[in-house]
Design a protein around this motif. Structure first.
Motif, PDB file in Angstrom:
ATOM      1  N   LEU A  48       0.847  -1.188   0.000  1.00 27.14           N
ATOM      2  CA  LEU A  48       0.000   0.000   0.000  1.00 27.14           C
ATOM      3  C   LEU A  48       0.881   1.237   0.000  1.00 27.14           C
ATOM      4  CD1 LEU A  48      -2.651  -1.004   2.707  1.00 27.14           C
ATOM      5  CD2 LEU A  48      -2.645  -1.513   0.266  1.00 27.14           C
ATOM      6  N   ARG A  49       0.622   2.134  -0.928  1.00 29.79           N
ATOM      7  CA  ARG A  49       1.347   3.397  -1.011  1.00 29.79           C
ATOM      8  C   ARG A  49       0.323   4.520  -1.061  1.00 29.79           C
ATOM      9  NH1 ARG A  49       6.480   2.072  -1.470  1.00 29.79           N
ATOM     10  NH2 ARG A  49       7.105   0.247  -2.651  1.00 29.79           N
ATOM     11  N   PRO A  50       0.631   5.610  -0.416  1.00 32.95           N
ATOM     12  CA  PRO A  50      -0.335   6.707  -0.359  1.00 32.95           C
ATOM     13  C   PRO A  50      -0.345   7.550  -1.623  1.00 32.95           C
ATOM     14  CG  PRO A  50       1.649   7.327   0.768  1.00 32.95           C
ATOM     15  CD  PRO A  50       1.844   5.899   0.336  1.00 32.95           C
ATOM     16  N   VAL A  51      -1.494   8.133  -1.891  1.00 34.22           N
ATOM     17  CA  VAL A  51      -1.607   9.150  -2.927  1.00 34.22           C
ATOM     18  C   VAL A  51      -1.543  10.487  -2.190  1.00 34.22           C
ATOM     19  CG1 VAL A  51      -3.112  10.179  -4.671  1.00 34.22           C
ATOM     20  CG2 VAL A  51      -3.026   7.686  -4.394  1.00 34.22           C
ATOM     21  N   GLY A  52      -0.507  11.250  -2.449  1.00 34.64           N
ATOM     22  CA  GLY A  52      -0.405  12.581  -1.855  1.00 34.64           C
ATOM     23  C   GLY A  52       0.263  12.642  -0.500  1.00 34.64           C
ATOM     24  N   SER A  53       1.101  11.674  -0.146  1.00 31.88           N
ATOM     25  CA  SER A  53       1.770  11.710   1.152  1.00 31.88           C
ATOM     26  C   SER A  53       3.101  12.440   1.061  1.00 31.88           C
ATOM     27  CB  SER A  53       2.031  10.294   1.674  1.00 31.88           C
ATOM     28  OG  SER A  53       2.756  10.345   2.886  1.00 31.88           O
ATOM     29  N   SER A  54       3.418  13.159   2.137  1.00 31.63           N
ATOM     30  CA  SER A  54       4.700  13.844   2.191  1.00 31.63           C
ATOM     31  C   SER A  54       5.643  13.202   3.197  1.00 31.63           C
ATOM     32  CB  SER A  54       4.489  15.322   2.537  1.00 31.63           C
ATOM     33  OG  SER A  54       3.858  15.436   3.794  1.00 31.63           O
ATOM     34  N   GLY A  55       5.227  12.088   3.814  1.00 28.64           N
ATOM     35  CA  GLY A  55       6.160  11.365   4.669  1.00 28.64           C
ATOM     36  C   GLY A  55       5.554  10.768   5.916  1.00 28.64           C
ATOM     37  N   GLY A  56       6.199   9.703   6.370  1.00 29.60           N
ATOM     38  CA  GLY A  56       5.789   9.056   7.611  1.00 29.60           C
ATOM     39  C   GLY A  56       4.673   8.043   7.463  1.00 29.60           C
ATOM     40  N   GLY A  71      -1.428   5.410   9.389  1.00 26.48           N
ATOM     41  CA  GLY A  71      -1.108   6.736   9.891  1.00 26.48           C
ATOM     42  C   GLY A  71       0.140   7.311   9.251  1.00 26.48           C
ATOM     43  N   ALA A  72       0.115   8.631   9.083  1.00 22.99           N
ATOM     44  CA  ALA A  72       1.259   9.398   8.596  1.00 22.99           C
ATOM     45  C   ALA A  72       1.384  10.631   9.495  1.00 22.99           C
ATOM     46  CB  ALA A  72       1.065   9.796   7.140  1.00 22.99           C
ATOM     47  N   PRO A  73       1.872  10.445  10.743  1.00 20.21           N
ATOM     48  CA  PRO A  73       1.872  11.552  11.694  1.00 20.21           C
ATOM     49  C   PRO A  73       2.781  12.712  11.312  1.00 20.21           C
ATOM     50  CG  PRO A  73       3.070   9.675  12.582  1.00 20.21           C
ATOM     51  CD  PRO A  73       2.400   9.213  11.318  1.00 20.21           C
ATOM     52  N   GLY A  74       3.759  12.479  10.447  1.00 17.88           N
ATOM     53  CA  GLY A  74       4.618  13.561   9.986  1.00 17.88           C
ATOM     54  C   GLY A  74       3.862  14.608   9.193  1.00 17.88           C
ATOM     55  N   GLU A  75       2.734  14.225   8.635  1.00 10.55           N
ATOM     56  CA  GLU A  75       1.892  15.173   7.911  1.00 10.55           C
ATOM     57  C   GLU A  75       0.523  15.305   8.579  1.00 10.55           C
ATOM     58  OE1 GLU A  75       0.172  13.824   4.066  1.00 10.55           O
ATOM     59  OE2 GLU A  75       1.486  12.101   4.357  1.00 10.55           O
ATOM     60  N   ASP A  76       0.413  14.771   9.826  1.00  9.02           N
ATOM     61  CA  ASP A  76      -0.840  14.859  10.596  1.00  9.02           C
ATOM     62  C   ASP A  76      -2.011  14.317   9.791  1.00  9.02           C
ATOM     63  OD1 ASP A  76       0.307  16.204  12.920  1.00  9.02           O
ATOM     64  OD2 ASP A  76       0.560  17.913  11.580  1.00  9.02           O
ATOM     65  N   SER A 100      -0.085  18.182  15.414  1.00 10.89           N
ATOM     66  CA  SER A 100      -0.778  17.400  16.454  1.00 10.89           C
ATOM     67  C   SER A 100      -0.288  15.966  16.547  1.00 10.89           C
ATOM     68  CB  SER A 100      -2.285  17.393  16.183  1.00 10.89           C
ATOM     69  OG  SER A 100      -2.581  16.665  14.998  1.00 10.89           O
ATOM     70  N   GLY A 101       0.441  15.501  15.535  1.00  7.93           N
ATOM     71  CA  GLY A 101       0.819  14.090  15.508  1.00  7.93           C
ATOM     72  C   GLY A 101      -0.350  13.198  15.143  1.00  7.93           C
ATOM     73  N   PHE A 102      -1.388  13.799  14.562  1.00 12.10           N
ATOM     74  CA  PHE A 102      -2.570  13.048  14.125  1.00 12.10           C
ATOM     75  C   PHE A 102      -2.110  11.899  13.239  1.00 12.10           C
ATOM     76  CE2 PHE A 102      -6.253  12.359  11.310  1.00 12.10           C
ATOM     77  CZ  PHE A 102      -7.312  12.376  12.208  1.00 12.10           C
TER      78      PHE A 102
END
Length: 143
Positions: A48-56, A71-76, A100-102
């Protein structure tokens, strides 16, 4: 080969499926690898790879039946995947308050998902969502 990608930073096992996070994979964008469990063997089924992730992406993972939350908390943010015809596809991305670390922790069971945001300044460190018509609907904050 997941060497150097922090493979195994997060893992979730449910109903014959193992989801393993690798937040450092793919030059830091991250990934989550799905394995099918059959007896004593594990077979890689999908990455699984994200569409539009900037990291984490992959720092936190959870899976329940045909729904996976990563979860990708680096981009909340959290990413929601749903299986159709045996393949998981991204159906949504939810972002929390900046910084927030969301997405630091995620849990999914059936059509309900919980998300941790331990750095939230408002005192609200978690939220709950419900999967409805291929999307997540906000339900409640927890302090």
């Amino acid at each position: 080969n997941q060497a150097g990608g922090a493979f195994g930073s997060a893992m979730a096992l449910s109903e014959g499926q193992l989801l393993v996070g690798a937040p450092g994979d793919d030059s830091g964008t991250g990934s989550a690898t799905l394995f099918e469990v059959d007896g004593d063997s594990f077979t890689q089924a999908q990455v699984l790879r994200p569409v539009g992730s900037s990291g984490g992406f992959g720092s936190a993972v959870s899976i329940s039946g045909k729904v996976a939350v990563v979860g990708a908390p680096g981009e909340d943010a959290i990413y929601v995947f749903q299986s159709a015809a045996g393949e998981f596809a991204q159906i949504g991305k939810i972002t929390g308050p900046a910084g927030s670390g969301f997405g630091s922790a995620v849990a999914v069971s059936g059509t309900r998902a919980g998300v941790g945001a331990p750095e939230a300044m408002s005192g609200t460190g978690a939220a709950s969502y419900r999967l409805s018509d291929d999307d997540l609907v906000f339900q409640a904050d927890f302090e």
